[in-house]
Design a protein around this motif. Structure first.
Motif, PDB file in Angstrom:
ATOM      1  N   GLY A  77       0.795  -1.226   0.000  1.00  0.00           N
ATOM      2  CA  GLY A  77       0.000   0.000   0.000  1.00  0.00           C
ATOM      3  C   GLY A  77       0.827   1.276   0.000  1.00  0.00           C
ATOM      4  N   PRO A  78       1.815   1.400   0.897  1.00  0.00           N
ATOM      5  CA  PRO A  78       2.605   2.642   0.919  1.00  0.00           C
ATOM      6  C   PRO A  78       3.307   2.952  -0.400  1.00  0.00           C
ATOM      7  N   ARG A  79       3.692   1.925  -1.139  1.00  0.00           N
ATOM      8  CA  ARG A  79       4.359   2.169  -2.426  1.00  0.00           C
ATOM      9  C   ARG A  79       3.369   2.691  -3.463  1.00  0.00           C
ATOM     10  N   ILE A  80       2.161   2.132  -3.471  1.00  0.00           N
ATOM     11  CA  ILE A  80       1.146   2.647  -4.389  1.00  0.00           C
ATOM     12  C   ILE A  80       0.787   4.085  -4.012  1.00  0.00           C
ATOM     13  N   ARG A  83       9.505   9.667   0.463  1.00  0.00           N
ATOM     14  CA  ARG A  83       8.360   9.905   1.356  1.00  0.00           C
ATOM     15  C   ARG A  83       8.707   9.560   2.787  1.00  0.00           C
ATOM     16  N   LYS A  84       9.416   8.451   3.008  1.00  0.00           N
ATOM     17  CA  LYS A  84       9.771   8.038   4.371  1.00  0.00           C
ATOM     18  C   LYS A  84      10.671   9.064   5.046  1.00  0.00           C
ATOM     19  N   ASP A  85      11.614   9.636   4.297  1.00  0.00           N
ATOM     20  CA  ASP A  85      12.506  10.656   4.867  1.00  0.00           C
ATOM     21  C   ASP A  85      11.715  11.893   5.288  1.00  0.00           C
ATOM     22  N   ILE A  86      10.831  12.352   4.396  1.00  0.00           N
ATOM     23  CA  ILE A  86      10.029  13.544   4.703  1.00  0.00           C
ATOM     24  C   ILE A  86       9.080  13.265   5.855  1.00  0.00           C
ATOM     25  N   ASP A  87       8.450  12.103   5.815  1.00  0.00           N
ATOM     26  CA  ASP A  87       7.520  11.681   6.861  1.00  0.00           C
ATOM     27  C   ASP A  87       8.219  11.667   8.232  1.00  0.00           C
ATOM     28  N   LYS A  88       9.426  11.105   8.283  1.00  0.00           N
ATOM     29  CA  LYS A  88      10.172  11.023   9.552  1.00  0.00           C
ATOM     30  C   LYS A  88      10.467  12.409  10.101  1.00  0.00           C
ATOM     31  N   GLN A  89      10.935  13.314   9.219  1.00  0.00           N
ATOM     32  CA  GLN A  89      11.276  14.663   9.671  1.00  0.00           C
ATOM     33  C   GLN A  89      10.036  15.426  10.135  1.00  0.00           C
ATOM     34  N   MET A  90       8.944  15.321   9.363  1.00  0.00           N
ATOM     35  CA  MET A  90       7.714  16.021   9.740  1.00  0.00           C
ATOM     36  C   MET A  90       7.141  15.484  11.045  1.00  0.00           C
ATOM     37  N   THR A  91       7.213  14.159  11.232  1.00  0.00           N
ATOM     38  CA  THR A  91       6.720  13.569  12.478  1.00  0.00           C
ATOM     39  C   THR A  91       7.542  14.044  13.662  1.00  0.00           C
ATOM     40  N   GLU A  92       8.850  14.113  13.491  1.00  0.00           N
ATOM     41  CA  GLU A  92       9.721  14.617  14.567  1.00  0.00           C
ATOM     42  C   GLU A  92       9.389  16.069  14.885  1.00  0.00           C
ATOM     43  N   ASP A  93       9.172  16.884  13.837  1.00  0.00           N
ATOM     44  CA  ASP A  93       8.815  18.288  14.053  1.00  0.00           C
ATOM     45  C   ASP A  93       7.494  18.399  14.809  1.00  0.00           C
ATOM     46  N   ALA A  94       6.514  17.623  14.359  1.00  0.00           N
ATOM     47  CA  ALA A  94       5.187  17.662  14.986  1.00  0.00           C
ATOM     48  C   ALA A  94       5.255  17.190  16.431  1.00  0.00           C
ATOM     49  N   ASN A  95       6.030  16.145  16.664  1.00  0.00           N
ATOM     50  CA  ASN A  95       6.167  15.606  18.020  1.00  0.00           C
ATOM     51  C   ASN A  95       6.815  16.632  18.948  1.00  0.00           C
ATOM     52  N   LYS A 146       4.675  19.175   3.882  1.00  0.00           N
ATOM     53  CA  LYS A 146       4.292  18.682   2.546  1.00  0.00           C
ATOM     54  C   LYS A 146       2.883  18.101   2.590  1.00  0.00           C
ATOM     55  N   LYS A 147       2.053  18.577   1.694  1.00  0.00           N
ATOM     56  CA  LYS A 147       0.637  18.199   1.697  1.00  0.00           C
ATOM     57  C   LYS A 147       0.433  16.696   1.575  1.00  0.00           C
ATOM     58  N   GLY A 148       1.262  16.047   0.776  1.00  0.00           N
ATOM     59  CA  GLY A 148       1.070  14.624   0.526  1.00  0.00           C
ATOM     60  C   GLY A 148       1.408  13.713   1.690  1.00  0.00           C
ATOM     61  N   VAL A 149       2.008  14.265   2.750  1.00  0.00           N
ATOM     62  CA  VAL A 149       2.477  13.416   3.855  1.00  0.00           C
ATOM     63  C   VAL A 149       1.745  13.709   5.164  1.00  0.00           C
ATOM     64  N   ILE A 150       0.914  14.762   5.203  1.00  0.00           N
ATOM     65  CA  ILE A 150       0.301  15.147   6.468  1.00  0.00           C
ATOM     66  C   ILE A 150      -0.647  14.070   7.019  1.00  0.00           C
ATOM     67  N   GLY A 151      -1.248  13.276   6.130  1.00  0.00           N
ATOM     68  CA  GLY A 151      -2.119  12.196   6.613  1.00  0.00           C
ATOM     69  C   GLY A 151      -1.342  11.154   7.387  1.00  0.00           C
ATOM     70  N   ILE A 152      -0.139  10.833   6.918  1.00  0.00           N
ATOM     71  CA  ILE A 152       0.705   9.866   7.626  1.00  0.00           C
ATOM     72  C   ILE A 152       1.119  10.427   8.981  1.00  0.00           C
ATOM     73  N   VAL A 153       1.478  11.717   9.007  1.00  0.00           N
ATOM     74  CA  VAL A 153       1.885  12.346  10.266  1.00  0.00           C
ATOM     75  C   VAL A 153       0.723  12.342  11.257  1.00  0.00           C
ATOM     76  N   ALA A 154      -0.483  12.641  10.775  1.00  0.00           N
ATOM     77  CA  ALA A 154      -1.669  12.598  11.643  1.00  0.00           C
ATOM     78  C   ALA A 154      -1.868  11.200  12.222  1.00  0.00           C
ATOM     79  N   SER A 155      -1.660  10.173  11.395  1.00  0.00           N
ATOM     80  CA  SER A 155      -1.787   8.783  11.874  1.00  0.00           C
ATOM     81  C   SER A 155      -0.761   8.485  12.958  1.00  0.00           C
TER      82      SER A 155
END
Length: 581
Positions: free
Chosen positions: A286-289, A327-339, A362-371
């Motif tokens: 799923g994450p790749r799609i 995506r994983k790199d951006i997701d990790k950084q955004m999650t750390e920032d949010a945390n 990044k708009k495309g990653v905010i759903g993952i960060v919310a999760s």
């Protein structure tokens, strides 16, 4: 963090019923009890549960507007009209578009597909997409996994002589678009027996109805079930009834004869040669799609899913895999920032929800960060970023709380919103975020139950290590596919000890590889506790402890049973919380 353990022991009557059912089915009373907990009380119901049959799928023509949708599609083909299959840019939308396009293309050539650009067009039906349809001579758009709120956009299309058939599963408003047909089991006026289809599932029912009307054997649809299984798993919809049947046979297709595009993703994921589960879809496929739509344009994922040449497909899969790594790199950084933001906002601990925003996310990653924040803090979470003069965001929820209803309560502040119980999207003016935060948090405070904001584990059964046999594990597999409302059974064993060979493992020494014994047998049981190395010192002290776990097969050692340990409770913590067990 230690979880609150919830367990309701079976009554004497339930134990007797489990023994009787277990004897009839030749399975352990432990597993028979799990069936009873799922409302499966008879031998007949159990056999239907263990062997889902495609013949039991609901007649598609029981869905409202199905006859109209099929008639309009037949009419378009009869007139040789150009058809556009249009869908959302997430896994559900991309798989739905691929399914409908692949199936119809076998019988009709004047057909195209379209995925809107997340960054240029945003969610759902866009004016740009409609203009593309007009420029290319499209007369009928089949829209999947979105469209239920696109009133203005569909009115615009209608003015250009373009009809819409909507296949959606998101909650509709009282007023719906002026489409030719609206297939959505969540319509207030639809009596379709199963409400929890994903967008791809609704598309599948449409194709099932069209095939039935045109005398096309159902067997022609079976090769498309792998796409349905991917969508059901990735969209986190209940794996019950209709979804269970589709997912069961879709997983079978995915394991035995996947489509070329999915085969390429499987190979890129390193899943080749393994029995693929719903969990593998959630965390690998799923994450790749999704990555294509998150980072660039989801159309690349559809291109891959409909590809017929493996050599071309593997190149496309590698390209999408690169998106996923980015995506994983951006997701990790955004999650750390949010945390970091949540940690600094001391007053957050007084709220039952989290609302965060940053114009640079990044708009495309905010759903993952919310999760991720929802999983960390056990609170409904909204994460927003700037999009021009507006804020666009994603919301995720905790078990049992309807985040869509919470967002709907703020609708006078919103320009657009949509979704379902556990996930939603929204758009509002950037300057209205403080008002939205206050209103959203007030709604959550008023409606959420205290236990919904706690770390809970629901235990299905207390067992001893002597109960964990190969037969139990094999019978346990029959409960799959797992997902919401059909979760993997969770077991608890009390008073276990380190055999003396448990050790900390992982790149950062964050996991524990366990070898355990209990007082009821001499068998050594293997286990893995991810991210729980903080308990290693206690485990090595030779004192007893309790564990909660699921029973898995070791992917590195075939036919070896391994416990995936969800929580470890030392003796003294058990004493403090003994009322839970």
């Amino acid at each position: 963090m230690h979880f609150k353990w919830n367990y309701e022991p079976p009554t004497p009557e339930e134990k007797l019923a489990a023994k009787e059912l277990g004897d009839k089915l030749s399975i352990s009373p432990i597993l028979a009890q799990l069936l009873i907990k799922r409302g499966i009380n008879t031998e007949y119901a159990a056999k239907k549960f263990f062997r889902p049959q495609l013949a039991d799928l609901i007649n598609p023509f029981l869905m409202k507007d199905m006859d109209i949708a099929v008639e309009r599609l037949n009419d378009a083909m009869g007139r040789k009209e150009r058809i556009l299959v249009y869908g959302d840019y997430d896994v559900d939308g991309c798989t739905a578009v691929a399914l409908v396009y692949k199936f119809l293309q076998q019988f009709y050539s004047n057909i195209d597909y379209y995925i809107p650009d997340r960054y240029d067009e945003g969610y759902g039906v866009s004016k740009k997409g409609i203009d593309y349809a007009k420029e290319t001579g499209v007369k009928l758009i089949i829209i999947l996994d979105c469209g239920i709120k696109a009133i203005k956009e569909i009115d615009y299309a209608k003015s250009l002589g373009i009809d819409f058939i909507i296949c959606d599963h998101h909650v509709p408003d009282e007023t719906m678009p002026q489409a030719v047909a609206i297939l959505n089991p969540k319509r207030h006026d639809d009596t379709f027996a199963y409400k929890n289809l994903c967008g791809c599932g609704v598309g599948f029912k449409f194709m099932q109805g069209w095939a039935k009307n045109n005398g096309i054997p159902f067997s022609n649809l079976i090769p498309l079930l792998d796409l349905c299984a991917v969508s059901i798993a990735a969209d986190i919809v209940p794996v019950t009834d209709e979804n269970r049947i589709i997912a069961f046979h879709g997983l079978k297709q995915l394991n035995q004869n996947p489509s070329i595009g999915l085969k390429a993703i499987i190979d890129i994921c390193g899943l080749n040669g393994r029995e693929i589960s719903m969990s593998d879809i959630v965390f690998k496929i799923g994450p790749r799609i999704n990555a294509s739509g998150r980072m660039e344009n989801g159309k690349e994922s559809v291109d891959l899913l409909i590809e017929k040449d493996y050599g071309v497909a593997i190149k496309k899969a590698k390209h999408i895999d690169e998106y996923n790594e980015l995506r994983k790199d951006i997701d990790k950084q955004m999650t750390e920032d949010a945390n970091t933001i949540v940690s600094k906002l001391e007053n957050q601990k007084h709220h039952s929800s989290i609302v965060l925003y940053d114009e640079n996310w990044k708009k495309g990653v905010i759903g993952i960060v919310a999760s991720r924040l929802t999983e960390m803090y056990f609170r409904p979470t909204v994460v927003l970023t700037k999009d021009g003069d507006f804020a666009t965001g994603s919301a995720r929820s905790v078990t049992g709380f309807d985040v869509y209803a919470a967002i709907k309560s703020c609708r006078d502040l919103l320009l657009n919103f949509g979704g379902h119980t556990y996930a939603a999207g929204l758009t509002l003016k950037w300057n209205d975020i403080p008002k939205f935060r206050q209103r959203f948090q007030s709604y959550v405070e008023e409606h959420i139950e205290p236990e919904q904001t706690e770390a809970n584990i629901n235990i299905d059964s207390h067992i001893d290590f002597k109960d964990i046999t190969k037969k139990l594990h094999n019978d346990l597999k029959r409960f799959s596919p797992f997902g919401p409302e059909c979760t993997k059974p969770v077991f608890c064993t009390l008073g276990v000890y380190d055999y003396g060979t448990s050790k900390v493992v992982g790149r950062e020494q964050e996991h524990i590889k366990l070898e355990l014994v209990d007082s009821k047998s001499s068998d050594v049981v293997n286990g893995i506790a991810f991210g729980q190395s903080a308990s290693a010192r206690y485990i090595k002290s030779k004192r007893s402890f309790d564990i909660v776990y699921t029973i898995e097969e070791n992917v590195f050692k075939r036919n070896q049973i391994q416990l995936q340990i969800e929580d470890i409770r030392p003796e003294e913590i058990k004493e403090e919380n003994k009322t839970e067990l």
